[in-house]
Design an enzyme around this catalytic site. Structure first.
Site, mmCIF file in Angstrom:
data_model
loop_
_atom_site.group_PDB
_atom_site.id
_atom_site.type_symbol
_atom_site.label_atom_id
_atom_site.label_comp_id
_atom_site.label_asym_id
_atom_site.label_seq_id
_atom_site.Cartn_x
_atom_site.Cartn_y
_atom_site.Cartn_z
ATOM 1 N N HIS A 201 0.796 -1.230 0.000
ATOM 2 C CA HIS A 201 0.000 0.000 0.000
ATOM 3 C C HIS A 201 0.828 1.279 0.000
ATOM 4 C CE1 HIS A 201 0.898 0.235 4.291
ATOM 5 N NE2 HIS A 201 0.594 1.507 4.194
HETATM 6 C C1 UD1 Z 1 -1.971 5.904 5.297
HETATM 7 C C2 UD1 Z 1 -0.680 6.456 5.929
HETATM 8 C C3 UD1 Z 1 0.355 5.363 6.098
HETATM 9 C C4 UD1 Z 1 -0.254 4.156 6.814
HETATM 10 C C5 UD1 Z 1 -1.508 3.723 6.055
HETATM 11 C C6 UD1 Z 1 -2.191 2.541 6.692
HETATM 12 C C7 UD1 Z 1 -0.250 8.808 5.352
HETATM 13 C C8 UD1 Z 1 0.628 9.726 4.580
HETATM 14 N N1 UD1 Z 1 -0.088 7.500 5.084
HETATM 15 O O1 UD1 Z 1 -1.694 5.542 3.965
HETATM 16 O O2 UD1 Z 1 1.423 5.881 6.874
HETATM 17 O O3 UD1 Z 1 0.692 3.105 6.838
HETATM 18 O O4 UD1 Z 1 -2.436 4.814 6.030
HETATM 19 O O5 UD1 Z 1 -3.161 2.000 5.835
HETATM 20 O O6 UD1 Z 1 -1.038 9.233 6.170
HETATM 21 N N2 UD1 Z 1 -8.974 4.966 0.633
HETATM 22 C C9 UD1 Z 1 -10.223 4.408 0.442
HETATM 23 N N3 UD1 Z 1 -10.907 3.992 1.524
HETATM 24 C C10 UD1 Z 1 -10.437 4.142 2.797
HETATM 25 C C11 UD1 Z 1 -9.167 4.711 2.962
HETATM 26 C C12 UD1 Z 1 -8.448 5.115 1.875
HETATM 27 O O7 UD1 Z 1 -10.699 4.259 -0.677
HETATM 28 O O8 UD1 Z 1 -11.121 3.750 3.749
HETATM 29 C C13 UD1 Z 1 -8.202 5.418 -0.542
HETATM 30 C C14 UD1 Z 1 -8.143 6.921 -0.625
HETATM 31 O O9 UD1 Z 1 -9.066 7.342 -1.529
HETATM 32 C C15 UD1 Z 1 -6.740 7.242 -1.094
HETATM 33 C C16 UD1 Z 1 -5.972 5.970 -0.833
HETATM 34 O O10 UD1 Z 1 -6.876 4.967 -0.392
HETATM 35 O O11 UD1 Z 1 -6.725 7.487 -2.463
HETATM 36 C C17 UD1 Z 1 -4.905 6.204 0.183
HETATM 37 O O12 UD1 Z 1 -5.445 6.630 1.430
HETATM 38 P P1 UD1 Z 1 -4.638 7.648 2.360
HETATM 39 O O13 UD1 Z 1 -5.500 8.010 3.492
HETATM 40 O O14 UD1 Z 1 -4.079 8.734 1.521
HETATM 41 O O15 UD1 Z 1 -3.384 6.904 2.886
HETATM 42 P P2 UD1 Z 1 -2.901 5.389 2.934
HETATM 43 O O16 UD1 Z 1 -2.290 4.989 1.668
HETATM 44 O O17 UD1 Z 1 -3.957 4.501 3.490
#
Ligand code: UD1
Length: 348
Positions: A201
């Site tokens: 991820h």
């Molecule tokens: C975040 C943290 C990372 C942690 C990880 C655990 C930051 C910079 N990164 O990364 O340190 O290890 O969480 O999972 O804060 N999304 C969904 N549904 C959700 C959550 C996210 O669709 O419930 C999608 C979002 O649209 C986004 C992508 O996943 O495009 C990434 O989500 P984001 O919150 O940016 O960070 P993570 O990659 O999860």
């Protein structure tokens, strides 16, 4: 310490908070729990509150997704509003290295509210990782720095941070001890030792098509079924890519299901920080899809091997046999990390 305001927002923070919230309660500390809404899908959020019996958040800031600046900024604006409109807590407690962590630390500090950081002092020395920037800023602003390992304390000392630093042990270890014997309904995926588990991820892997292709090619060549619970970010990047037949993409697992999947796997391939340690604690060798790790202790006796996104290194790492016993990490003395943290905050 009378009242702590804890801020969580992403999956690994719910797991850490599950243990610390219990310990705060036992120590007689009142807790106000704020969910930033960074993770919002049921299987990335609600499921953890239910399964780990975490108190429902008092407030959900519902920030959702966005660029780093937008997500961090929205959390800051909404948290500041809450803090200004309500009695200030005695301390704001933040976890790990996400945008939720840094946003809460900056906001609280500018309102002169003390900040406590669980998982302080971790460093990858890779400034291309958003998490590394979040960690450094949060540590610099924290009054209480709770380090899971001696290595983490040493990093802080080298940066001149010595006040408020405590070696507490790892709250994720407490969670594994607490939940790993919880029974789960069989998922019917694969039987023990006959599959490998994979999670991907990190932006450095998901947002670079060459690295993602290298990882998929590597996993396709391991000669075993690959169970791949997929993070929403990764799911969107995999659209349009033809996956090798041995890879089974499934929905994200719950925490307890994940512990069972790690325990039953022949090897774990991951770019997650937490899963590297969980693999060691559950005695499954780990292969990390990165060039560096913050958890350097896991590398001892080849229990964790760094392979980046290179398909050749991914495949050949399967032949590396770690030497027993697995590295000991997580526990400091005979007191749990969560208890230690709660005691320090209670006497502050
Ligand atoms: C975040 C943290 C990372 C942690 C990880 C655990 C930051 C910079 N990164 O990364 O340190 O290890 O969480 O999972 O804060 N999304 C969904 N549904 C959700 C959550 C996210 O669709 O419930 C999608 C979002 O649209 C986004 C992508 O996943 O495009 C990434 O989500 P984001 O919150 O940016 O960070 P993570 O990659 O999860």
């Amino acid at each position: 310490m009378k009242e702590i305001l804890s801020v969580v927002g992403a999956r690994p923070q719910f797991i850490k908070a599950a243990m610390v919230s219990r310990a705060l309660k036992e120590a007689g500390i009142k807790e106000r729990l704020i969910h930033t809404g960074q993770h919002y899908d049921d299987n990335m959020s609600t499921i953890f509150f239910d399964e780990l019996d975490i108190p429902s958040p008092d407030i959900n800031l519902e920030v959702g997704s966005g660029s780093h600046a937008r997500q961090t900024g929205e959390i800051m604006v909404r948290l500041e509003e809450h803090l200004l409109q309500n009695d200030p807590p005695d301390c704001v407690l933040v976890y790990g290295d996400t945008n939720s962590t840094v946003a809460a630390a900056v906001t609280a500090r500018k309102l002169h509210i003390p900040v406590a950081h669980v998982e302080a002092g971790l460093r990858s020395f890779n400034m291309l990782m958003p998490e590394e920037i979040n960690r450094m800023v949060t540590d610099r602003l924290s009054d209480y720095l709770f380090c899971p390992t001696q290595t983490a304390c040493d990093h802080l000392r080298k940066e001149g941070l010595t006040t408020g630093v405590s070696l507490t042990g790892d709250v994720m270890y407490d969670a594994v001890v607490h939940f790993s014997s919880t029974p789960v309904p069989a998922t019917g995926h694969f039987s023990e030792g006959t599959y490998v588990l994979a999670t991907v991820h990190r932006a450095e892997n998901t947002d670079d098509p060459d690295r993602l292709a290298g990882i998929i090619q590597g996993l396709g060549s391991v000669g075993l079924p690959v169970l791949f619970p997929v993070h929403p970010r990764t799911e969107s990047r995999l659209k349009g890519i033809r996956l090798p037949e041995n890879i089974s993409v499934i929905e994200p697992l719950s925490y307890v299901q994940m512990l069972h999947a790690i325990k039953g796997a022949f090897r774990v391939f991951t770019d997650s920080g937490g899963i590297q340690k969980e693999a060691i604690w559950l005695e499954t060798p780990c292969i990390t899809l990165r060039e560096e790790t913050e958890w350097v202790e896991t590398l001892d006796r080849s229990w964790n091997v760094l392979v980046g996104a290179d398909p050749v290194r991914i495949k050949s790492a399967l032949d590396i046999e770690p030497e027993s016993p697995p590295p000991a990490l997580g526990r400091v003395g005979d007191v749990s990390a969560s208890f230690r943290i709660a005691s320090i905050l209670a006497s502050a």
